[in-house]
Design a protein around this motif. Structure first.
Motif: not given
Length: 88
Positions: A25-30, A35-36, A54-58
């Motif tokens: 899950s963390m790999f997909l999020q990072y 890429s974003d 917004s990265f820390p919030i997500t």
């Protein structure tokens, strides 16, 4: 009656198996955030700043969701989800 895998499985194997879903899950999020950020950086510096903030919030939201899922999974393993319940 099915055995509780947390009682019979070796600790090393159990830790490895239970760590895979959060790691994936963390790999997909990072990967998504990387890429974003690369795409947004082409637009403007302000847009990249917004994405960076917004990265820390997500990340916190993702961790909260994982915590909820882990609790539900542990309830099912302990027998609470199979009609057992606590205090019986």
């Amino acid at each position: 009656m099915a055995e509780n895998k947390m009682e019979v499985m070796p600790v090393g194997k159990l830790i490895f198996e239970m760590s895979l879903p959060p790691l994936f899950s963390m790999f997909l999020q990072y990967s998504y955030n990387l890429s974003d950020s690369a795409f947004v950086a082409r637009l403007s510096e302000n847009a990249l700043t917004a994405v960076s903030l917004s990265f820390p919030i997500t990340t916190l939201m993702n961790r909260g969701f994982q915590e909820i899922c882990e609790r539900e999974h542990l309830c099912c393993i302990s027998g609470a989800g199979a009609g057992g319940g606590f205090g019986q």
